[in-house]
Every structure is written in C-alpha cells, then in structure tokens.
Design a protein around this motif. Structure first.
Motif, PDB file in Angstrom:
ATOM      1  N   PRO A   1      -3.993   8.905   1.894  1.00  0.00           N
ATOM      2  CA  PRO A   1      -5.182   9.499   1.261  1.00  0.00           C
ATOM      3  C   PRO A   1      -5.260  11.000   1.491  1.00  0.00           C
ATOM      4  CG  PRO A   1      -5.752   7.453   2.367  1.00  0.00           C
ATOM      5  CD  PRO A   1      -4.339   7.756   2.764  1.00  0.00           C
TER       6      PRO A   1
ATOM      7  N   THR B   1      -7.039  14.224   2.286  1.00  0.00           N
ATOM      8  CA  THR B   1      -8.265  14.518   3.026  1.00  0.00           C
ATOM      9  C   THR B   1      -8.602  16.003   2.937  1.00  0.00           C
ATOM     10  OG1 THR B   1      -7.122  14.965   5.125  1.00  0.00           O
ATOM     11  CG2 THR B   1      -7.694  12.667   4.637  1.00  0.00           C
ATOM     12  N   GLU B   2      -9.764  16.367   3.438  1.00  0.00           N
ATOM     13  CA  GLU B   2     -10.246  17.741   3.322  1.00  0.00           C
ATOM     14  C   GLU B   2      -9.390  18.747   4.084  1.00  0.00           C
ATOM     15  OE1 GLU B   2     -14.327  17.913   4.386  1.00  0.00           O
ATOM     16  OE2 GLU B   2     -15.023  16.864   2.591  1.00  0.00           O
ATOM     17  N   SER B   3      -8.648  18.280   5.087  1.00  0.00           N
ATOM     18  CA  SER B   3      -7.818  19.203   5.871  1.00  0.00           C
ATOM     19  C   SER B   3      -6.475  19.497   5.214  1.00  0.00           C
ATOM     20  CB  SER B   3      -7.572  18.632   7.270  1.00  0.00           C
ATOM     21  OG  SER B   3      -6.747  17.479   7.198  1.00  0.00           O
TER      22      SER B   3
ATOM     23  N   ALA C   1      -9.114  20.874  -0.679  1.00  0.00           N
ATOM     24  CA  ALA C   1     -10.333  20.084  -0.514  1.00  0.00           C
ATOM     25  C   ALA C   1     -11.259  20.210  -1.713  1.00  0.00           C
ATOM     26  CB  ALA C   1     -11.053  20.513   0.760  1.00  0.00           C
TER      27      ALA C   1
ATOM     28  N   LEU D   1     -11.313  17.387  -4.271  1.00  0.00           N
ATOM     29  CA  LEU D   1     -11.835  16.069  -3.917  1.00  0.00           C
ATOM     30  C   LEU D   1     -13.243  15.937  -4.494  1.00  0.00           C
ATOM     31  CD1 LEU D   1     -10.593  15.874  -0.216  1.00  0.00           C
ATOM     32  CD2 LEU D   1      -9.576  14.793  -2.226  1.00  0.00           C
TER      33      LEU D   1
ATOM     34  N   ARG E   1      -9.029   9.082  -7.311  1.00  0.00           N
ATOM     35  CA  ARG E   1      -8.652   9.178  -5.909  1.00  0.00           C
ATOM     36  C   ARG E   1      -7.282   9.831  -5.794  1.00  0.00           C
ATOM     37  NH1 ARG E   1      -8.282   4.396  -1.267  1.00  0.00           N
ATOM     38  NH2 ARG E   1      -8.277   5.855   0.507  1.00  0.00           N
TER      39      ARG E   1
ATOM     40  N   ASP F   1      -1.711   4.657   4.941  1.00  0.00           N
ATOM     41  CA  ASP F   1      -3.067   5.028   5.354  1.00  0.00           C
ATOM     42  C   ASP F   1      -3.279   4.883   6.857  1.00  0.00           C
ATOM     43  OD1 ASP F   1      -2.863   4.451   2.625  1.00  0.00           O
ATOM     44  OD2 ASP F   1      -4.981   3.969   2.436  1.00  0.00           O
TER      45      ASP F   1
END
Length: 271
Positions: A139, A141-143, A166, A169, A175, A232
């Motif tokens: 997935p 992610t924001e980082s 990010a 998102l 997704r 994941d």
C-alpha cells in the motif's frame, strides 16, 4: 496454494549515484549504505541465496570497485557476475537493465533495484500462485513517493502512475500501491517481451528511461499480464534519501547482517 521453484538467476541494478544520500555516498555507492549495520546490497544477496538463487548479475557504475570488493566473485554460495555501465551518470535504470540483457536471456529471473531493503519473505511472495510474471507491491502511504500502480480485482497491475506523493492519496480515489522494485519474470516473457522492448527503447535513443517506464509500456500497450504480490504485512523500504534511511532504520530496528562471505553475523543494532 501453489509455490513455484525460484529462479536460479537474479539481476540487481546498482549503477546510480545516490546523490540524495550525500554525504553518505560521497565515497561509497548507494547499495553499500548500511541499514543498522547491514549494507543494502548484502541484505539482498543474502536473501537471494536463502531462497535458492545461484547466480547474480550486478550492474555497476558509480564506485564500481567498492561494490566488487564488498561482494567479490562469490557471496556465500552465490556466484557473482558484474556488468559495467560507463555512462551511469547520464542514463536511467532501463539502460542498466539493457546492459544485462544476456543475463535476462538465460532463463527465469528475479529483478531487483539496488536500493531496496526488504525481508526474505518478499521473495517468497513472488513465488506463490500460478502467475509467471510478478511484481511485489505494498500500500502507498503518506511517507512514500515515486511510482505507483493500480490493481484489477483479479490482482493484476493495470496501470502505472509516475512521481506520486502523499498528495495523490485522494479520499474515495483509486487505491494506490507502491512498486517495491522486486520482480520475477519467466524466461518466455524475458525473451519475447522485455529484451525486445528494451532493444526498442535504447535503440530509439531513450537512454534516460526508467524501468518503471518500461513496465508501464509493457503492461499498458503490449499486453504483459503482470501479477501483483501483495506484501502488506512485510517490512521493507526503498532508500533514496537520508530521510528514507532513517525510516528504514526505524522499521528494521534489528536487521539481519551478512558478512562478505554471505554468512549471517551479529552486529550492534542502532536504536
């Protein structure tokens, strides 16, 4: 669930500068930067040997002598071959992959970028199921930043999206999954699709193309059925910057270490 036999061959792309990791890369190439005492490249080689790979071709460029010294001609039970890029400072990863085309034509193959620190199970995930061509994903992610993919309901990669951050998102949007730059390809796909497409890209003069652009071309225009191996639950990180390195060291608070002979050994863990 079906588990396939591992490829006996792997190719690792390790030619680039690693400029965003300076000053750590002023005197050493990015694949030798350490995560809690273990060089990124040694981590990959140790895991490849553990799953049954016998021969690894490493594409080198920047500080190539350091990589050849650190890994040698044998790393544990692995036989190591080197392919040199003399134009690493002005070419992309697709060019490095093209230089390794003879290795790609030798049979089923793992393909790795030399800046990914990961658990051994990521390679096992690439061998589960019926698909012959598989990419590890997780997935987004924001980082994270970089290339991302969209997946079909059946678990195939349907499209690539480059230079994601990010900001991409979006709530209620599709997704996104991050490509981990760990892949497995069949001998047939390498022979009939990947190497010919690399020949076309490099022959056209697009020397600065990246591997993700190659894969996007194959998936979106040439019908490559590239399955996604969902990782994941696994620890991994792509290390492009000093910030990435700090994140990786937090994720791997105690990373496995492999010495120059490929033998696991204990080292002091950075906390």
């Amino acid at each position: 669930m079906t588990t396939k036999a591992p490829p006996k061959k792997a190719v690792i792309l390790a030619a680039g500068f690693g400029s965003r990791l300076r000053p750590l890369t002023d005197l050493r190439p990015k694949p030798l930067v350490e995560v809690n005492g273990t060089p990124i490249l040694h981590n990959a080689l140790g895991h490849l040997e553990a799953v049954g790979v016998e021969n690894v071709t490493i594409v080198v460029g920047y500080r190539k002598d350091a990589i050849e010294y650190a890994c040698g001609k044998h790393f544990g039970g692995l036989e190591i071959d080197y392919v040199e890029s003399s134009v690493f400072d002005r070419t992309g990863s697709a060019y490095s992959l093209w230089l390794a085309r003879d290795a790609l034509l030798s049979g089923d193959c793992f393909l790795l970028e030399g800046d990914v620190f990961f658990e051994e199970d990521a390679l096992h995930h690439l061998m589960i199921g019926q698909a012959t061509d598989v990419a590890a994903v997780a997935p987004f992610t924001e980082s994270m930043e970089g290339s991302a993919v969209l997946l079909s309901d059946g678990g195939l990669i349907t499209s690539f999206r480059m230079k994601q951050t990010a900001a991409n998102l979006v709530a209620n949007g599709p997704r996104l999954f991050k490509t981990m730059n760990l892949l497995r390809f069949s001998a047939t796909t390498l022979r009939t699709m990947i190497v010919p497409t690399l020949n076309d890209i490099i022959g056209s003069g697009a020397w600065q193309a990246y591997t993700e652009e190659l894969l996007a071309n194959l998936v979106e225009r040439r019908g490559l059925r590239l399955a996604a191996a969902r990782c994941d639950d696994l620890k991994w990180y792509e290390i492009d910057s000093t910030e990435d390195l700090l994140i990786a060291e937090r994720i791997f608070t105690r990373a496995p270490a492999f010495d120059r002979a490929g033998v696991p050994n204990e080292r002091r863990t950075k906390l």
